[in-house]
Design an enzyme around this catalytic site. Structure first.
Site, PDB file in Angstrom:
ATOM      1  N   TYR A 155     -13.800 -12.812   0.048  1.00 13.97           N
ATOM      2  CA  TYR A 155     -15.286 -11.571   0.367  1.00 13.97           C
ATOM      3  C   TYR A 155     -16.072 -12.066  -0.413  1.00 13.97           C
ATOM      4  CZ  TYR A 155     -11.393  -8.805   1.421  1.00 13.97           C
ATOM      5  OH  TYR A 155      -9.813  -8.080   2.522  1.00 13.97           O
ATOM      6  N   ASP A 158      -6.812  -3.011  -7.735  1.00 11.17           N
ATOM      7  CA  ASP A 158      -7.158  -4.512  -5.952  1.00 11.17           C
ATOM      8  C   ASP A 158      -7.692  -5.548  -6.309  1.00 11.17           C
ATOM      9  OD1 ASP A 158      -8.478  -3.028  -2.894  1.00 11.17           O
ATOM     10  OD2 ASP A 158      -9.635  -4.759  -4.155  1.00 11.17           O
ATOM     11  N   ARG A 161       1.278  -1.208  -0.147  1.00 11.92           N
ATOM     12  CA  ARG A 161       0.460   0.103  -0.034  1.00 11.92           C
ATOM     13  C   ARG A 161       0.742   1.515   0.186  1.00 11.92           C
ATOM     14  NH1 ARG A 161      -5.760  -1.215   1.726  1.00 11.92           N
ATOM     15  NH2 ARG A 161      -6.238  -3.153   0.631  1.00 11.92           N
ATOM     16  N   ARG A 171      -7.841  10.946  -6.555  1.00 16.20           N
ATOM     17  CA  ARG A 171      -8.967   9.797  -6.478  1.00 16.20           C
ATOM     18  C   ARG A 171     -10.293  10.598  -6.752  1.00 16.20           C
ATOM     19  NH1 ARG A 171     -12.753   7.481  -5.077  1.00 16.20           N
ATOM     20  NH2 ARG A 171     -13.155   5.996  -4.312  1.00 16.20           N
ATOM     21  N   ARG A 212      -4.086   6.362   0.040  1.00 20.77           N
ATOM     22  CA  ARG A 212      -4.753   7.649   0.787  1.00 20.77           C
ATOM     23  C   ARG A 212      -3.429   8.758   1.968  1.00 20.77           C
ATOM     24  NH1 ARG A 212      -9.842   5.063   3.259  1.00 20.77           N
ATOM     25  NH2 ARG A 212      -8.144   3.514   3.102  1.00 20.77           N
TER      26      ARG A 212
HETATM   27  O1  1CP Z   1       0.459   0.491  -3.050  1.00 20.69           O
HETATM   28  C1  1CP Z   1      -0.449  -0.259  -3.208  1.00 20.69           C
HETATM   29  O2  1CP Z   1       0.314  -1.504  -2.803  1.00 20.69           O
HETATM   30  C2  1CP Z   1      -1.999  -0.155  -3.958  1.00 20.69           C
HETATM   31  C3  1CP Z   1      -2.056  -0.712  -4.084  1.00 20.69           C
HETATM   32  C4  1CP Z   1      -2.914  -1.920  -3.557  1.00 20.69           C
HETATM   33  C5  1CP Z   1      -3.606  -3.500  -3.437  1.00 20.69           C
HETATM   34  C6  1CP Z   1      -2.055  -4.230  -3.308  1.00 20.69           C
HETATM   35  C7  1CP Z   1      -4.110  -1.904  -3.412  1.00 20.69           C
HETATM   36  C8  1CP Z   1      -5.591  -0.009  -3.437  1.00 20.69           C
HETATM   37  N1  1CP Z   1      -5.303  -2.895  -2.617  1.00 20.69           N
HETATM   38  C9  1CP Z   1      -4.419  -3.695  -2.040  1.00 20.69           C
HETATM   39  C10 1CP Z   1      -4.601  -4.598  -2.374  1.00 20.69           C
HETATM   40  C11 1CP Z   1      -5.665  -5.092  -1.314  1.00 20.69           C
HETATM   41  N2  1CP Z   1      -7.279  -5.100  -1.373  1.00 20.69           N
HETATM   42  C12 1CP Z   1      -5.974  -6.191  -0.654  1.00 20.69           C
HETATM   43  C13 1CP Z   1      -4.790  -7.468  -0.164  1.00 20.69           C
HETATM   44  C14 1CP Z   1      -3.341  -7.068   0.713  1.00 20.69           C
HETATM   45  C15 1CP Z   1      -4.304  -6.308   2.397  1.00 20.69           C
HETATM   46  O3  1CP Z   1      -4.925  -7.478   3.100  1.00 20.69           O
HETATM   47  O4  1CP Z   1      -4.619  -5.626   2.545  1.00 20.69           O
HETATM   48  C16 1CP Z   1      -7.476  -6.825   0.023  1.00 20.69           C
HETATM   49  C17 1CP Z   1      -7.986  -7.738   1.141  1.00 20.69           C
HETATM   50  C18 1CP Z   1      -7.729  -5.751  -0.400  1.00 20.69           C
HETATM   51  C19 1CP Z   1      -9.682  -5.636  -0.107  1.00 20.69           C
HETATM   52  C20 1CP Z   1      -9.221  -4.290  -0.055  1.00 20.69           C
HETATM   53  N3  1CP Z   1      -9.886  -3.573  -0.563  1.00 20.69           N
HETATM   54  C21 1CP Z   1      -9.923  -3.160   1.604  1.00 20.69           C
HETATM   55  C22 1CP Z   1      -9.986  -4.116   2.664  1.00 20.69           C
HETATM   56  C23 1CP Z   1     -11.119  -4.718   3.376  1.00 20.69           C
HETATM   57  C24 1CP Z   1     -10.936  -5.434   4.569  1.00 20.69           C
HETATM   58  O5  1CP Z   1     -11.278  -4.322   5.558  1.00 20.69           O
HETATM   59  O6  1CP Z   1     -10.989  -6.309   4.366  1.00 20.69           O
HETATM   60  C25 1CP Z   1      -9.938  -1.804   1.415  1.00 20.69           C
HETATM   61  C26 1CP Z   1     -10.308  -0.718   2.053  1.00 20.69           C
HETATM   62  C27 1CP Z   1     -10.080  -1.962  -0.296  1.00 20.69           C
HETATM   63  C28 1CP Z   1     -10.009  -0.245  -1.713  1.00 20.69           C
HETATM   64  C29 1CP Z   1      -8.433  -0.268  -1.406  1.00 20.69           C
HETATM   65  N4  1CP Z   1      -7.841  -0.603  -1.836  1.00 20.69           N
HETATM   66  C30 1CP Z   1      -6.698  -0.248  -1.965  1.00 20.69           C
HETATM   67  C31 1CP Z   1      -7.142   1.395  -1.995  1.00 20.69           C
HETATM   68  C32 1CP Z   1      -5.812   2.730  -2.305  1.00 20.69           C
HETATM   69  C33 1CP Z   1      -7.746   1.708  -1.449  1.00 20.69           C
HETATM   70  C34 1CP Z   1      -8.600   2.247  -0.241  1.00 20.69           C
HETATM   71  C35 1CP Z   1      -9.852   3.191  -1.436  1.00 20.69           C
HETATM   72  C36 1CP Z   1      -9.699   4.222  -1.613  1.00 20.69           C
HETATM   73  O7  1CP Z   1      -8.920   4.810  -1.830  1.00 20.69           O
HETATM   74  O8  1CP Z   1     -11.050   5.404  -1.772  1.00 20.69           O
END
Ligand code: 1CP
Length: 347
Positions: free
Chosen positions: A150, A74, A24, A37, A28
């Site tokens: 999920y 994602d 990540r 965004r 944000r």
């Molecule tokens: O730099 C980077 O790593 C950004 C790329 C990236 C990656 C590798 C994002 C962007 N998401 C992910 C992987 C991801 N997404 C995982 C695996 C890693 C981890 O365990 O964190 C998982 C579980 C998700 C699912 C997901 N997407 C969640 C978690 C929800 C939960 O509580 O189970 C969330 C909050 C997201 C949204 C998301 N994905 C990425 C960003 C920057 C965001 C935030 C949304 C936004 O900016 O509006």
């Protein structure tokens, strides 16, 4: 192809300063990400717009000069591409119309997955052209188990009871779901390599809820098959696995899946992992992401300790889990200074 420092541990090298990237690293906690965004109506739309995903991927590289960039996307684009309804709610996270039975599983259609994900491949191709020569490009996907979490639960932040009841109680249905995911992931990850990804990471963020039997059957075995099938087509691409929360089972995962690298969460001591896992598997991790929020001497000391613990062993510096949105960006810069600076100092 130019030599990229990031790839060296995968050929057994142990540079004095390990290569570094952060899970990540885009997102944000960066003002420039929040501004970008805002230009998209919703998060999935953002993920499917290469102008935005290329820029989001490059932002942390420009700021910090990490040794690797990770594709901005994602893990939930796969259920979306399979036809499940996926949306991201502000302040809540992902919400999916849950798959509850065989009829729901049968409506998922792997045929269109690669076409649906064409913007991801375009992003990778453009990134490889735009990234500095010394920066490696990482592609990724969620593991079948974590995606199924999920898809069956419909959201994060729950205990995984529905998923486990399907795995234990309706094994034929569960296998049908997992097979669709496995086949889609092999095709998706191979295409990522063809589009420009030089390393792949498989995120198994929910492996920590599996007992020994589920871990073996639905995490180790599918991961081993995915790795073998990708290697049939792309034998040289390093694949990193991340069995988050799996405790001592990570040793089994490292040795039996055929992965080339394993990311280790903050709860697994690196001193233990170093002994338990042979040097043919690169270890990656495992600074606590909360230390990156608080910073200061405690963070500096932890960075030095990790570096020292892993000296002489193929290693990639990273966090134990992703950067949190409240992280002060200057703490990220500080970690890189401490890591790349001269050794020594108090801890
Ligand atoms: O730099 C980077 O790593 C950004 C790329 C990236 C990656 C590798 C994002 C962007 N998401 C992910 C992987 C991801 N997404 C995982 C695996 C890693 C981890 O365990 O964190 C998982 C579980 C998700 C699912 C997901 N997407 C969640 C978690 C929800 C939960 O509580 O189970 C969330 C909050 C997201 C949204 C998301 N994905 C990425 C960003 C920057 C965001 C935030 C949304 C936004 O900016 O509006």
């Amino acid at each position: 192809m130019p030599v990229r420092a990031f790839l060296e541990p995968f050929s057994g090298k142990t540079p004095a300063t390990p290569p570094v990237w952060f899970m990540r690293q885009a997102g944000r906690y960066l003002d420039e990400y929040r501004a970008l965004r805002k230009t998209a109506p919703n998060f999935l739309n953002f993920c499917y717009t290469p102008d935005l995903t290329v820029e989001a991927t490059l932002q942390p590289i420009r700021r910090y000069g990490f040794d690797a960039a990770i594709l901005f996307s994602d893990i939930l684009v796969i259920p979306d591409a399979l036809g499940q309804n996926v949306r991201f709610e502000e302040g809540v996270g992902p919400l999916l119309d849950p798959v509850t039975d065989r009829a729901g599983i049968d409506t998922l259609t792997p045929d269109g997955v690669l076409d649906h994900l064409a913007p991801v491949f375009e992003t990778l191709t453009r990134l490889r052209r735009e990234l500095p020569d010394e920066t490696a490009l990482i592609g990724f996907a969620g593991s079948p188990w974590t995606l199924a979490f999920y898809m069956v639960e419909g959201r994060g932040g729950v205990d995984g009871g529905k998923l486990k009841r399907m795995a234990y109680g309706a094994p034929d249905d569960f296998r049908a779901l997992m097979t669709k995911l496995e086949d889609s992931l092999v095709a998706y990850l191979c295409r990522q390599v063809e589009a420009g990804a030089e390393v792949l990471q498989l995120f198994d963020s929910w492996s920590g809820i599996a007992d020994e039997t589920l871990f073996e059957r639905w995490i180790v075995e599918p991961t081993a098959r995915i790795v073998a099938r990708i290697k049939d087509v792309h034998p040289d691409v390093p694949i990193i696995g991340f069995p988050r929360g799996a405790g001592v089972m990570v040793a089994d995962y490292a040795m039996r899946t055929g992965i080339n690298g394993m990311s280790v969460d903050s709860q697994v001591p690196l001193s233990w992992a170093r002994k338990a896992i042979g040097p043919e598997v690169v270890l990656q991790g495992n600074l606590d992401n909360q230390l990156l929020v608080t910073g200061g001497d405690e963070m500096d000391a932890a960075v030095r300790r990790i570096k020292r613990t892993m000296t002489g062993r193929p290693f990639i510096f990273n966090l134990g889990h992703g950067i949190l949105p409240m992280t002060p960006p200057e703490n990220v810069a500080r970690v890189l200074d401490v890591l790349r600076g001269p050794d020594g100092g108090e801890d």
